[in-house]
Design a protein around this motif. Sequence first.
Motif, short mmCIF file in Angstrom:
data_model
loop_
_atom_site.label_atom_id
_atom_site.label_comp_id
_atom_site.label_asym_id
_atom_site.label_seq_id
_atom_site.Cartn_x
_atom_site.Cartn_y
_atom_site.Cartn_z
N GLY A 221 0.99 -0.80 0.20
CA GLY A 221 -0.13 -0.33 -0.18
C GLY A 221 0.50 1.15 -0.23
N ASN A 222 1.99 1.42 -0.57
CA ASN A 222 3.05 2.25 -0.65
C ASN A 222 3.38 2.97 -2.22
OD1 ASN A 222 3.73 2.00 2.34
ND2 ASN A 222 5.04 0.87 1.84
N MET A 223 2.34 2.05 -2.63
CA MET A 223 3.29 3.00 -4.46
C MET A 223 1.56 2.14 -4.88
SD MET A 223 5.78 2.29 -6.64
CE MET A 223 7.27 3.35 -6.36
N THR A 224 0.86 3.11 -6.40
CA THR A 224 0.33 2.31 -7.46
C THR A 224 0.76 2.52 -8.16
OG1 THR A 224 -0.10 5.01 -8.38
CG2 THR A 224 -1.33 4.70 -6.10
N PHE A 225 -0.46 1.47 -8.87
CA PHE A 225 0.72 1.34 -10.18
C PHE A 225 0.89 2.19 -11.54
CE2 PHE A 225 -1.67 -2.77 -9.69
CZ PHE A 225 0.01 -3.57 -10.23
N GLU A 226 0.08 3.25 -11.05
CA GLU A 226 0.78 4.72 -12.67
C GLU A 226 1.61 5.16 -11.40
OE1 GLU A 226 -1.03 8.94 -12.87
OE2 GLU A 226 -2.04 8.10 -11.38
N PHE A 227 1.99 5.47 -10.19
CA PHE A 227 3.53 5.65 -9.98
C PHE A 227 4.96 4.37 -10.28
CE2 PHE A 227 1.30 8.92 -7.26
CZ PHE A 227 1.98 9.46 -8.07
N LEU A 228 4.51 3.05 -10.13
CA LEU A 228 5.37 2.52 -10.69
C LEU A 228 6.15 2.16 -12.71
CD1 LEU A 228 5.36 -2.09 -10.29
CD2 LEU A 228 5.39 -0.89 -12.22
N PHE A 229 5.00 2.56 -13.27
CA PHE A 229 5.71 2.19 -14.16
C PHE A 229 6.26 3.50 -14.91
CE2 PHE A 229 1.88 -0.33 -14.98
CZ PHE A 229 3.00 -1.31 -15.72
N ILE A 230 5.10 4.95 -13.97
CA ILE A 230 6.18 6.17 -14.31
C ILE A 230 7.67 6.82 -13.37
CG2 ILE A 230 6.66 8.30 -13.65
CD1 ILE A 230 3.06 8.74 -13.80
N ILE A 231 7.66 6.11 -12.53
CA ILE A 231 8.99 6.05 -11.93
C ILE A 231 10.18 5.12 -12.77
CG2 ILE A 231 10.36 5.33 -10.01
CD1 ILE A 231 8.10 6.39 -8.08
N LEU A 232 9.85 3.65 -13.01
CA LEU A 232 10.36 2.85 -13.41
C LEU A 232 10.96 3.54 -14.68
CD1 LEU A 232 11.46 0.12 -12.87
CD2 LEU A 232 9.79 -0.91 -14.11
N GLY A 233 9.91 3.93 -15.38
CA GLY A 233 10.33 4.49 -17.33
C GLY A 233 11.80 6.11 -16.92
N TYR A 234 11.57 6.04 -15.88
CA TYR A 234 13.09 7.34 -15.87
C TYR A 234 13.76 6.96 -15.33
CZ TYR A 234 9.38 10.80 -15.82
OH TYR A 234 8.12 12.23 -15.89
N HIS A 235 13.82 5.53 -14.61
CA HIS A 235 14.91 4.90 -14.19
C HIS A 235 15.76 3.77 -15.58
CE1 HIS A 235 15.42 6.28 -10.17
NE2 HIS A 235 13.70 5.15 -9.57
N ILE A 236 15.26 3.68 -16.80
CA ILE A 236 15.56 3.88 -17.57
C ILE A 236 16.87 4.02 -18.61
CG2 ILE A 236 15.20 2.49 -20.11
CD1 ILE A 236 11.95 1.98 -19.40
N PRO A 237 16.68 5.02 -18.83
CA PRO A 237 18.30 5.78 -19.02
C PRO A 237 19.64 5.64 -17.82
CG PRO A 237 16.49 7.58 -19.00
CD PRO A 237 15.58 6.38 -18.54
N SER A 238 19.13 5.63 -17.20
CA SER A 238 20.61 5.51 -15.51
C SER A 238 20.82 3.99 -15.83
CB SER A 238 19.74 5.30 -14.39
OG SER A 238 19.19 6.92 -14.15
N PHE A 239 19.75 2.56 -15.85
CA PHE A 239 20.83 1.67 -15.72
C PHE A 239 21.55 1.37 -17.25
CE2 PHE A 239 16.11 0.85 -14.11
CZ PHE A 239 16.65 0.86 -12.80
N ILE A 240 20.84 1.83 -18.72
CA ILE A 240 21.46 1.43 -19.83
C ILE A 240 22.31 2.18 -19.94
CG2 ILE A 240 20.99 2.69 -22.21
CD1 ILE A 240 18.30 2.32 -22.40
N GLN A 241 22.84 3.89 -18.67
CA GLN A 241 24.35 4.17 -19.08
C GLN A 241 25.51 3.14 -18.08
OE1 GLN A 241 24.26 7.19 -16.41
NE2 GLN A 241 23.55 6.25 -14.17
N MET A 242 25.05 2.00 -17.48
CA MET A 242 25.40 1.08 -16.92
C MET A 242 25.80 -0.36 -17.57
SD MET A 242 27.14 1.40 -14.41
CE MET A 242 28.29 0.21 -13.97
N ILE A 243 24.56 -0.24 -18.56
CA ILE A 243 24.88 -1.62 -19.56
C ILE A 243 25.47 -1.77 -20.63
CG2 ILE A 243 23.09 -2.53 -20.85
CD1 ILE A 243 21.09 -2.40 -18.30
N LEU A 244 25.51 -0.59 -21.44
CA LEU A 244 26.29 0.01 -22.29
C LEU A 244 27.18 -0.22 -22.79
CD1 LEU A 244 25.25 0.85 -25.06
CD2 LEU A 244 25.65 3.47 -24.38
#
Length: 375
Positions: free
Chosen positions: A43-66
């Motif tokens: 009960g600390n997050m909604t599905f709406e914020f899940l996809f928003i926050i996860l989407g914003y973190h993708i570039p940070s994941f890619i910068q280490m993966i690349l």
Amino acid sequence: MTLRLFKYLAKEVLVSTAGVTLILLLVILSGRFSFYLSQIADGNMTFEFLFIILGYHIPSFIQMILPLAFFLSLLLAFGRLYIENEMSVLFSSGISKIKLAGYTLGIACLISLASATINLWLAPYSEYKAAEAYQAKNQLSAFDFLKPGRFEGSGQRTTYIDSFTPKEGWMNQVFLSDIVRKKEGNIPIQTLAAYAEQLEVSSEDNQKYLVFKNGTRYEGKPGSANYRITQFDTYAVRMENKDASVIDEPYTKSTLSLIQSDNRLEKIELQWRISLVVIIPILAIIGLSLSQVNPRQGRFFKMLPAILLMIFYIAMLIWGRTALEKEKLPMTLGLWWIHGIFIVIAALLFAQFNQLFERRKARLPKIDDKSEQPL
């Protein structure tokens, strides 16, 4: 011939890099998705914020993966060319290993350009937006996470609603159980209402209130003399207002602001962003040198030592960043000495790849120890 060869090699490496990046990204996203699902269940997050926050973190994941994906793709692509004797055809056609290194660095420059765009602009911007989304999530009250027909909470702190009105979003048939601390101890309170809604009063602090309509409030311990029952038409409860904090973490700041800053942590963050770009051409030379395999050995013969060397490189950078943050290393050294060590390693591996040491041995004059025979 030269342009066609570069396009061919670039296609082999870049397509593999995109595939490996996608696979590694999906692995990381699946782990983070599971973590955020646990927060939704609590009960600390909604599905709406899940996809928003996860989407914003993708570039940070890619910068280490690349960089990792590019290095692995280079080993796989060039290893296949050696196994299928395509490299032998190239060398016999007049393509030298130095020219091959130039093509490899050209491909590395394309990856470095993409990495620089992500590291120096996109990732900081996305992390700043993710921090804003976290703050917006924290501004939500417990009533924003309620689900109809389900008790939320534990013990004497429990909330229940029967349904939501489709248009207004009012909560129907509300039950709220809570505890209030007074001089005589913890006093349980239960509130029953026909419906309730959240209202935000326009003021300097934008205070929120939970307004109950047509209900009853029970206060006290059953059987005690201080037990009170209050019926009401309208009952408002002021909700806790969470102040938004200033977003000033180094990883959320723009690269331009980091360049102009004198703060130690922000200087370290700037070096880290540049390091994730500088590492790519260095890994390109290392990967080129270790990708040469004998067809009988198999394409994975040198992959294990190459991957271990890459992991050691990245581990050194992470250790160096931590040491700088803890002031165990001087800022004059920074992270550049680590890159210097691996530039030397890359140069030695390329010299061995180019058979430079064997050529020098072949040029040394042979010493004849035999004594001269008499005429």
